[in-house]
Design a protein around this motif. Structure first.
Motif, PDB file in Angstrom:
ATOM      1  N   THR A 100       0.843  -1.205   0.000  1.00  0.00           N
ATOM      2  CA  THR A 100       0.000   0.000   0.000  1.00  0.00           C
ATOM      3  C   THR A 100       0.875   1.250   0.000  1.00  0.00           C
ATOM      4  O   THR A 100       1.987   1.242   0.556  1.00  0.00           O
ATOM      5  CB  THR A 100      -0.915   0.016   1.228  1.00  0.00           C
ATOM      6  OG1 THR A 100      -0.105  -0.056   2.396  1.00  0.00           O
ATOM      7  CG2 THR A 100      -1.895  -1.138   1.210  1.00  0.00           C
ATOM      8  N   PRO A 101       0.379   2.343  -0.595  1.00  0.00           N
ATOM      9  CA  PRO A 101      -0.879   2.459  -1.360  1.00  0.00           C
ATOM     10  C   PRO A 101      -0.688   1.973  -2.791  1.00  0.00           C
ATOM     11  O   PRO A 101       0.415   2.023  -3.333  1.00  0.00           O
ATOM     12  CB  PRO A 101      -1.159   3.966  -1.317  1.00  0.00           C
ATOM     13  CG  PRO A 101       0.195   4.590  -1.253  1.00  0.00           C
ATOM     14  CD  PRO A 101       1.055   3.655  -0.455  1.00  0.00           C
ATOM     15  N   TYR A 102      -1.765   1.527  -3.410  1.00  0.00           N
ATOM     16  CA  TYR A 102      -1.691   1.015  -4.769  1.00  0.00           C
ATOM     17  C   TYR A 102      -3.039   1.201  -5.460  1.00  0.00           C
ATOM     18  O   TYR A 102      -4.071   1.441  -4.826  1.00  0.00           O
ATOM     19  CB  TYR A 102      -1.317  -0.472  -4.782  1.00  0.00           C
ATOM     20  CG  TYR A 102      -2.262  -1.340  -3.982  1.00  0.00           C
ATOM     21  CD1 TYR A 102      -3.406  -1.887  -4.562  1.00  0.00           C
ATOM     22  CD2 TYR A 102      -2.007  -1.607  -2.641  1.00  0.00           C
ATOM     23  CE1 TYR A 102      -4.282  -2.670  -3.823  1.00  0.00           C
ATOM     24  CE2 TYR A 102      -2.866  -2.390  -1.894  1.00  0.00           C
ATOM     25  CZ  TYR A 102      -4.004  -2.921  -2.486  1.00  0.00           C
ATOM     26  OH  TYR A 102      -4.863  -3.686  -1.744  1.00  0.00           O
ATOM     27  N   LYS A 122     -11.493  -2.722   0.829  1.00  0.00           N
ATOM     28  CA  LYS A 122     -11.164  -3.454   2.053  1.00  0.00           C
ATOM     29  C   LYS A 122      -9.721  -3.939   2.065  1.00  0.00           C
ATOM     30  O   LYS A 122      -9.130  -4.108   3.132  1.00  0.00           O
ATOM     31  CB  LYS A 122     -12.117  -4.645   2.218  1.00  0.00           C
ATOM     32  CG  LYS A 122     -13.559  -4.250   2.525  1.00  0.00           C
ATOM     33  CD  LYS A 122     -14.452  -5.475   2.630  1.00  0.00           C
ATOM     34  CE  LYS A 122     -15.898  -5.087   2.946  1.00  0.00           C
ATOM     35  NZ  LYS A 122     -16.787  -6.282   3.011  1.00  0.00           N
ATOM     36  N   THR A 123      -9.146  -4.163   0.894  1.00  0.00           N
ATOM     37  CA  THR A 123      -7.755  -4.623   0.832  1.00  0.00           C
ATOM     38  C   THR A 123      -6.759  -3.486   1.018  1.00  0.00           C
ATOM     39  O   THR A 123      -5.569  -3.731   1.196  1.00  0.00           O
ATOM     40  CB  THR A 123      -7.458  -5.310  -0.518  1.00  0.00           C
ATOM     41  OG1 THR A 123      -7.485  -4.331  -1.575  1.00  0.00           O
ATOM     42  CG2 THR A 123      -8.473  -6.402  -0.803  1.00  0.00           C
ATOM     43  N   GLY A 124      -7.245  -2.240   0.953  1.00  0.00           N
ATOM     44  CA  GLY A 124      -6.350  -1.093   1.114  1.00  0.00           C
ATOM     45  C   GLY A 124      -6.046  -0.348  -0.169  1.00  0.00           C
ATOM     46  O   GLY A 124      -5.161   0.517  -0.182  1.00  0.00           O
ATOM     47  N   ALA A 125      -6.768  -0.643  -1.250  1.00  0.00           N
ATOM     48  CA  ALA A 125      -6.520   0.027  -2.523  1.00  0.00           C
ATOM     49  C   ALA A 125      -6.888   1.504  -2.413  1.00  0.00           C
ATOM     50  O   ALA A 125      -7.870   1.877  -1.776  1.00  0.00           O
ATOM     51  CB  ALA A 125      -7.321  -0.636  -3.638  1.00  0.00           C
ATOM     52  N   ILE A 169     -13.410   5.298  -2.087  1.00  0.00           N
ATOM     53  CA  ILE A 169     -12.304   5.419  -3.042  1.00  0.00           C
ATOM     54  C   ILE A 169     -12.875   5.569  -4.450  1.00  0.00           C
ATOM     55  O   ILE A 169     -13.977   5.115  -4.741  1.00  0.00           O
ATOM     56  CB  ILE A 169     -11.354   4.195  -2.983  1.00  0.00           C
ATOM     57  CG1 ILE A 169     -12.098   2.909  -3.363  1.00  0.00           C
ATOM     58  CG2 ILE A 169     -10.725   4.067  -1.607  1.00  0.00           C
ATOM     59  CD1 ILE A 169     -11.182   1.692  -3.480  1.00  0.00           C
ATOM     60  N   PRO A 170     -12.138   6.219  -5.354  1.00  0.00           N
ATOM     61  CA  PRO A 170     -12.620   6.416  -6.725  1.00  0.00           C
ATOM     62  C   PRO A 170     -12.324   5.207  -7.602  1.00  0.00           C
ATOM     63  O   PRO A 170     -11.457   4.381  -7.281  1.00  0.00           O
ATOM     64  CB  PRO A 170     -11.828   7.635  -7.194  1.00  0.00           C
ATOM     65  CG  PRO A 170     -10.537   7.536  -6.448  1.00  0.00           C
ATOM     66  CD  PRO A 170     -10.875   6.940  -5.101  1.00  0.00           C
TER      67      PRO A 170
END
Length: 517
Positions: A100-102, A122-125, A169-170
């Motif tokens: 992260t971030p990605y 939820k995975t952190g994207a 998130i977008p």
């Protein structure tokens, strides 16, 4: 029979809405660019479509490495140790998770867009790019290159399925021919860096913003109750226009060949102007025709109490009064309740009622000028989902909130021309107080204000100071008691009568003599 009539009418209205939306593409206010590798860089960026959910950072960008998920992301349990490009292995022999971030790329299909983006979040994207897996029929090069017999005749719309309110998130949809190139690089274990950027048109020192909704829309009610102070604080530096979404009853076949209203009480003007039934019961409660009537009323109120200055304090007051007093099945269409709202909002009832009649009314089989203008505007603007806010003609994504619209409006000014309230209150932790006083007590985003911080420090000091004083007094008394006990074991020293300065004086409460005096 009632259920049958409701189903037919609702189906006709939804079909009309889909046709109207399909004919008008949504304006793209964003940019998608590949920076690494240089061979994929395009000066004009990549063609894409924005999701109608999520919260883009308007005026900002996200530039991160891309990882391609080899699963469809329909299962909430996402294995972040798979995908491409391949990473180094940890001490347990497993591939490292996506760092992260990605930005996560995932193929379209298997479940809704919202479900995919939610699981990616939820995975952190930080963002999601969904790769289309079917060519557009209009893209002959893509169809011929892939040898596909099946193609999609229209561009897919990344619509909200009704549960996207928790997405923060977008996300973008990338067309197949372009997405395939990026996936090929990632599958070859080459690093790809993508930038997702958002901007609002900045034409001058005044921002224009719109809200598309209906009087029965539950999502926008909180916004409409709270936004008046912000509209007044922006003043003449921003121009607001409320729009009421009206379904075209003629296109929906609600007006039959013989001129009869086929959609019952969902429509006015003999089937010309329609709205969905808020409670899905044609025989009871609020009807579609009630919603159309209230829509026309709010349009007329704005014409006389907001169109001139773009602030419309009386309009905001009326809407708030209506939601407080009349927004129930029993009073929604009650004339006396509406008159009460007029009175509290200080609106001339005769002026508004005359406006409604002069525009064409809602009773006869004839056109209404204002309702026709609203239907034309919603097609031209490409309104896809309700409620929707536009700033400088650009649709805002994500949940409709006072903070979101205020931030977008402030980002819409030509650089250096922002009003003072934008500079002072953007990011203020005490937003409501800042709007009211045009001064922020404590800058710092989500942190605490200076007042709250200093008050907390003072409170802590008082608590510890009080505890220390109590401990001092308790220790002093204990020491006195110990000294009394020790000295009480000894006989008083012999001396003359009236001798002053006995060692026992030290043990007496309030004594002032020293032990060695």
């Amino acid at each position: 029979m009632t259920f049958f009539r409701s189903s037919i009418a609702a189906t006709l209205l939804l079909r009309a809405a889909n046709v109207a939306n399909a004919d008008s593409a949504d304006a793209v206010s964003s940019r998608l660019q590949v920076h690494v590798p240089q061979t994929l860089f395009r000066p004009e960026g990549y063609d894409h479509r924005e999701a109608l959910f999520g919260v883009p950072p308007y005026g900002g960008s996200i530039a991160q490495s891309v990882y391609y998920s080899d699963s469809d992301l329909c299962d909430p349990t996402v294995d972040t140790r798979k995908g491409f490009p391949i990473r180094a292995k940890d001490s347990k022999g497993q591939m490292e998770p996506w760092p992260t971030p990605y930005i996560l790329m995932v193929d379209r299909g298997g479940c809704s867009f919202v479900q995919k983006v939610r699981n990616a979040q939820k995975t952190g994207a930080a963002g999601v790019v969904i790769a289309d897996n079917t060519c557009l029929c209009s893209d002959k090069d893509c169809v011929s290159a892939n040898g596909e017999d099946v193609c999609q005749p229209a561009e897919p719309i990344m619509a909200d399925d009704g549960s996207g309110g928790d997405i923060s998130i977008p996300s973008f949809l990338m067309f197949k021919v372009d997405a395939d190139e990026i996936k090929a690089e990632l599958r070859a274990n080459h690093m790809v860096q993508v930038e997702m950027q958002w901007a609002l048109p900045q034409p001058d020192d005044r921002v224009e913003y719109d809200l598309w909704t209906t009087p029965s829309d539950p999502v926008s009610k909180d916004f409409q109750k709270k936004f008046k102070p912000v509209a007044e604080a922006l003043g003449d530096r921003a121009y607001f226009t409320p729009h009421m979404y009206i379904y075209d009853g003629i296109k929906s076949n609600c007006q039959g060949f013989d001129g009869d209203n086929m959609c019952f009480n969902l429509c006015t003007n003999n089937g010309r102007y329609c709205a969905t039934d808020p409670d899905n019961d044609l025989d009871h409660g609020i009807s579609g025709s009630d919603v159309v009537r209230e829509s026309l009323r709010r349009i007329c109120i704005w014409k006389h109490h907001g169109d001139s200055d773009g602030v419309g304090s009386e309009w905001w007051d009326y809407v708030a009064e209506f939601m407080e007093r009349c927004d129930t099945p029993d009073y929604f269409a009650n004339d006396e309740c509406v008159k009460d709202c007029y009175k509290h909002a200080k609106i001339d009832v005769d002026v508004v009622e005359r406006c409604m009649r002069d525009s064409g009314g809602i009773e006869k089989d004839q056109a209404n000028t204002f309702l026709d203008l609203e239907m034309q505007a919603q097609v031209q603007r490409g309104v896809v989902i309700l409620p929707t806010a536009f700033v400088n003609t650009v649709a805002l994504r994500g949940g409709l909130s006072v903070d979101t619209v205020f931030t977008a409006v402030c980002n819409g000014y030509l650089e250096g021309t922002e009003p003072k309230v934008c500079k002072e209150c953007a990011g203020c932790s005490e937003f409501d107080d800042c709007i009211a006083k045009k001064k922020c007590k404590g800058k710092g985003g989500s942190g605490v204000s200076t007042h709250t911080f200093m008050s907390s420090i003072l409170f802590i000091c008082i608590i510890f100071g009080g505890a220390a004083f109590w401990h001092y007094r308790k220790t002093r008394e204990e020491m006195r008691e110990q000294v009394r006990g020790i000295l009480a074991e000894y006989m008083p020293l012999e001396g003359d009568d009236g001798q002053v300065g006995s060692p026992m004086d030290f043990a007496r409460r309030g004594g002032t003599e020293g032990l060695m005096s």
